[in-house]
Design a protein around this motif. Structure first.
Motif, PDB file in Angstrom:
ATOM      1  N   THR A  99       0.848  -1.208   0.000  1.00 39.29           N
ATOM      2  CA  THR A  99       0.000   0.000   0.000  1.00 39.29           C
ATOM      3  C   THR A  99       0.879   1.252   0.000  1.00 39.29           C
ATOM      4  O   THR A  99       0.537   2.237  -0.656  1.00 39.29           O
ATOM      5  N   ARG A 116       2.549   6.072  -2.823  1.00 42.76           N
ATOM      6  CA  ARG A 116       3.653   6.908  -3.347  1.00 42.76           C
ATOM      7  C   ARG A 116       3.519   7.101  -4.857  1.00 42.76           C
ATOM      8  O   ARG A 116       3.829   8.174  -5.384  1.00 42.76           O
ATOM      9  N   SER A 155       1.775  10.205   8.858  1.00 39.05           N
ATOM     10  CA  SER A 155       0.511   9.720   9.455  1.00 39.05           C
ATOM     11  C   SER A 155      -0.159   8.762   8.480  1.00 39.05           C
ATOM     12  O   SER A 155       0.101   8.795   7.279  1.00 39.05           O
ATOM     13  N   VAL A 176      -3.016   7.257   6.110  1.00 44.02           N
ATOM     14  CA  VAL A 176      -4.096   7.822   5.300  1.00 44.02           C
ATOM     15  C   VAL A 176      -5.382   7.081   5.677  1.00 44.02           C
ATOM     16  O   VAL A 176      -5.344   6.094   6.404  1.00 44.02           O
ATOM     17  N   GLY A 215       2.312  -3.952   4.352  1.00 42.03           N
ATOM     18  CA  GLY A 215       1.900  -2.652   4.877  1.00 42.03           C
ATOM     19  C   GLY A 215       0.391  -2.513   5.023  1.00 42.03           C
ATOM     20  O   GLY A 215      -0.118  -1.428   5.267  1.00 42.03           O
ATOM     21  N   ARG A 275      -3.191  -2.053   8.472  1.00 40.83           N
ATOM     22  CA  ARG A 275      -2.454  -1.280   9.479  1.00 40.83           C
ATOM     23  C   ARG A 275      -3.345  -0.958  10.678  1.00 40.83           C
ATOM     24  O   ARG A 275      -2.839  -0.528  11.707  1.00 40.83           O
ATOM     25  N   GLN A 325      -9.128  -1.863   9.007  1.00 40.21           N
ATOM     26  CA  GLN A 325      -8.633  -2.425   7.740  1.00 40.21           C
ATOM     27  C   GLN A 325      -8.611  -3.956   7.794  1.00 40.21           C
ATOM     28  O   GLN A 325      -8.936  -4.630   6.816  1.00 40.21           O
TER      29      GLN A 325
HETATM   30  P1  ADP Z   1       6.888   2.554   6.296  1.00 43.06           P
HETATM   31  O1  ADP Z   1       7.133   1.089   6.493  1.00 43.06           O
HETATM   32  O2  ADP Z   1       8.133   3.385   6.228  1.00 43.06           O
HETATM   33  O3  ADP Z   1       5.816   3.130   7.169  1.00 43.06           O
HETATM   34  P2  ADP Z   1       5.154   2.227   3.962  1.00 43.06           P
HETATM   35  O4  ADP Z   1       5.661   2.267   2.575  1.00 43.06           O
HETATM   36  O5  ADP Z   1       4.530   0.970   4.410  1.00 43.06           O
HETATM   37  O6  ADP Z   1       6.394   2.688   4.803  1.00 43.06           O
HETATM   38  O7  ADP Z   1       4.084   3.405   4.179  1.00 43.06           O
HETATM   39  C1  ADP Z   1       4.397   4.734   3.926  1.00 43.06           C
HETATM   40  C2  ADP Z   1       3.219   5.637   4.289  1.00 43.06           C
HETATM   41  O8  ADP Z   1       2.091   5.293   3.493  1.00 43.06           O
HETATM   42  C3  ADP Z   1       2.717   5.498   5.723  1.00 43.06           C
HETATM   43  O9  ADP Z   1       3.432   6.315   6.594  1.00 43.06           O
HETATM   44  C4  ADP Z   1       1.275   5.966   5.579  1.00 43.06           C
HETATM   45  O10 ADP Z   1       1.196   7.368   5.477  1.00 43.06           O
HETATM   46  C5  ADP Z   1       0.889   5.384   4.236  1.00 43.06           C
HETATM   47  N1  ADP Z   1       0.303   4.030   4.333  1.00 43.06           N
HETATM   48  C6  ADP Z   1       0.838   2.879   3.823  1.00 43.06           C
HETATM   49  N2  ADP Z   1       0.042   1.812   4.077  1.00 43.06           N
HETATM   50  C7  ADP Z   1      -1.024   2.295   4.775  1.00 43.06           C
HETATM   51  C8  ADP Z   1      -2.197   1.695   5.327  1.00 43.06           C
HETATM   52  N3  ADP Z   1      -2.431   0.369   5.246  1.00 43.06           N
HETATM   53  N4  ADP Z   1      -3.085   2.507   5.980  1.00 43.06           N
HETATM   54  C9  ADP Z   1      -2.877   3.835   6.074  1.00 43.06           C
HETATM   55  N5  ADP Z   1      -1.797   4.454   5.576  1.00 43.06           N
HETATM   56  C10 ADP Z   1      -0.859   3.711   4.929  1.00 43.06           C
END
Ligand code: ADP
Length: 234
Positions: A27, A32, A53, A55, A81, A84, A88
């Protein structure tokens, strides 16, 4: 697949992808990509992502819903990911049920002291960027780069206080999810990933997946079981 920073989750996910030939869905990568392409979604989430933070559940659930209905996910997929939050996780269980799919939850369990020691042993050359580790890849002369002789330094991310803080954050956000799956999943596997080599940890994951019945689900049809599964596992 759940695992704390430093647990080897990235390595193990890659092994599973190579073994089962199923896609890995991250995710973080999807979000990104939206930012990179400047989509409406990307514009809406940029500030939250920058601040680190989460999303909204609705948005992430929708992205995952669309992605796992793509043809390449028919035989299965690894979620990275996601989930979270407990909301979810509930939505994921509901989605999988509607697809006739089953979850397998792997939790890589590590001793935090081992991780802290491992990450605390990391050094980097500030000039050429070469990474060293006092245990697994020590420099020839302690404290100096093999390539250009520069004094090695500790990356900001690897400082012990920073590592402890990241582990504490991981623990606080992930433990409720593990608790959720303890109650609502018959296929939660706690895999010891503290000290053994990555291939040994992967053998445990394979065992867990076989026990969970992935062999019967057809997902392994295109995998060579005798060749790919270490002796004694099948
Ligand atoms: P990291 O492991 O450095 O947190 P990720 O690539 O998994 O990196 O996530 C980067 C960002 O993307 C998170 O900080 C959040 O803002 C968003 N994100 C990723 N996955 C989720 C999710 N399942 N729910 C909410 N936000 C998410």
């Amino acid at each position: 697949m759940f695992g704390s920073p430093g647990s080897g989750k990235g390595t193990q996910s890659k092994y599973v992808v190579d073994w089962l030939k199923i896609p890995q869905i991250s995710t973080g990568d999807m979000l990104r990509e939206h930012i990179r392409l400047g989509t409406e979604i990307g514009k809406a989430i940029a500030a939250r992502m920058r601040a680190g933070s989460l999303v909204s559940d609705e948005l992430v659930n929708q992205l995952v819903y669309e992605r796992i209905h793509q043809p390449d996910c028919k035989r299965g997929f690894i979620l990275d990911g996601y989930p979270r939050t407990t909301a979810q996780a509930q939505e994921m269980m509901r989605l999988l049920a509607t697809m006739g799919a089953r979850e397998v939850v792997i939790h890589l369990v590590v001793d935090y002291n081992v991780i802290i020691a491992r990450m605390a042993g990391r050094r980097v050359c500030p000039v050429c960027g070469t990474l060293y580790n006092s245990v697994s890849k020590p420099p020839k002369v302690e404290g100096f780069c093999d390539l250009d002789g520069s004094p090695l330094s500790v990356r900001e991310d690897d400082r012990e206080e920073v590592v402890r803080e990241r582990l504490a954050q991981y623990e606080a956000s992930t433990m409720p999810l593990i608790e959720f799956f303890r109650k609502s999943s018959e296929r939660l596997f706690e895999v010891d990933a503290s000290k053994d080599r990555p291939e040994v940890v992967f053998g445990r994951i394979q065992q867990a997946l076989l026990k969970a019945g992935v062999l019967n689900s057809g997902v392994l049809k295109s995998c060579s079981v005798s060749k790919d599964i270490p002796a004694g596992v099948a």
